[in-house]
Design an enzyme around this catalytic site. Sequence first.
Site, PDB file in Angstrom:
ATOM      1  N   SER A  15     -33.497  72.030 -73.369  1.00 29.24           N
ATOM      2  CA  SER A  15     -32.951  72.555 -72.109  1.00 29.24           C
ATOM      3  C   SER A  15     -33.874  73.547 -71.429  1.00 29.24           C
ATOM      4  O   SER A  15     -33.430  74.401 -70.665  1.00 29.24           O
ATOM      5  CB  SER A  15     -31.580  73.194 -72.353  1.00 29.24           C
ATOM      6  N   THR A  16     -35.177  73.424 -71.670  1.00 21.75           N
ATOM      7  CA  THR A  16     -36.124  74.343 -71.037  1.00 21.75           C
ATOM      8  C   THR A  16     -36.599  73.836 -69.674  1.00 21.75           C
ATOM      9  O   THR A  16     -37.423  74.490 -69.027  1.00 21.75           O
ATOM     10  CB  THR A  16     -37.348  74.581 -71.941  1.00 21.75           C
ATOM     11  N   TYR A 154     -38.258  52.984 -76.926  1.00 21.15           N
ATOM     12  CA  TYR A 154     -37.363  53.984 -76.330  1.00 21.15           C
ATOM     13  C   TYR A 154     -36.038  53.337 -75.953  1.00 21.15           C
ATOM     14  O   TYR A 154     -34.955  53.888 -76.219  1.00 21.15           O
ATOM     15  CB  TYR A 154     -38.035  54.607 -75.112  1.00 21.15           C
ATOM     16  N   ALA A 157     -34.001  52.734 -79.034  1.00 19.76           N
ATOM     17  CA  ALA A 157     -33.488  53.988 -79.583  1.00 19.76           C
ATOM     18  C   ALA A 157     -32.290  54.480 -78.790  1.00 19.76           C
ATOM     19  O   ALA A 157     -31.300  54.962 -79.363  1.00 19.76           O
ATOM     20  CB  ALA A 157     -34.598  55.044 -79.601  1.00 19.76           C
ATOM     21  N   ILE A 187     -33.877  59.352 -62.409  1.00 16.71           N
ATOM     22  CA  ILE A 187     -33.590  60.709 -61.960  1.00 16.71           C
ATOM     23  C   ILE A 187     -34.844  61.340 -61.367  1.00 16.71           C
ATOM     24  O   ILE A 187     -35.937  61.234 -61.940  1.00 16.71           O
ATOM     25  CB  ILE A 187     -33.082  61.578 -63.131  1.00 16.71           C
TER      26      ILE A 187
END
Length: 264
Positions: A15-16, A154, A157, A187
């Site tokens: 969450s950085t 990806y 996963a 996004i």
Amino acid sequence: MDLGLAGRHAMVTASTGGIGAAIARRLAEEGCAVLVHGRNPLRAEEVAAELRAIGAVADVVLGDLADDQAAEMVAQQAREWGVDVLVNNAGPFAEHDWESAEPAAWLAAMNGNVLSAVRMIRALTPGMRERGWGRVINVGSRAATTPLPNMVEYSAAKAAVVNLTTSLAGHLAGSGITANTVSPGVIVTDGLRKMFEEGAADRGWPGEWSELEPLVVAEYAPNPTGRLGTADDISAAVAFLAAPHAGYINGINLRVDGGIALVP
């Protein structure tokens, strides 16, 4: 609308920045105390400071969730924090097709996307059980249901993340804990904007993002909504699923993708 999250304790992994930071901010705005997680101490503290500036309680925990020992250290601090809203946002990706994805890449994708979540789930759901309430929200991807040919490991996963979430919801039956997945579409991030802005001239496209985005939507991410997603779209979905009002929603994969999965 008051989501009823005031006083809850949340941890958002990775969450950085980007989607994770937006989720942390949204939960803080709803009254959650938020444990910001990452590997970069400066960036983590910057996000925590932003949350404190809006009146939230926030702290930082650092560690690589792909490593058993480091993940246990993160989990210990999270247990002390009293996490009852766990958002598993950590999810590294690399671009590989079937020819270039070596077995090591598949293992790394599973470790970073699946086992990083499993480590936190196993560590933190016992405390939620004891308190009789909790939320586990795993961040998936539209690639889970529409696999990307340039991100094969990806995509697989993230499909596993969706599957384990449904399994977890059944395992936690009667505990007061729900488990759900939120799967973002395409996004707008700083990296995505930079990629298309830098390549705009080669395509003969305008350089301003306001003019560029409709072209990106049409060529790269056509969807019925007609725009790209934002981090706020994802954070709103996560906050809703975290709320007590969403207590009857369990085991789902909520696609927040503008309907891109419907496009052939």
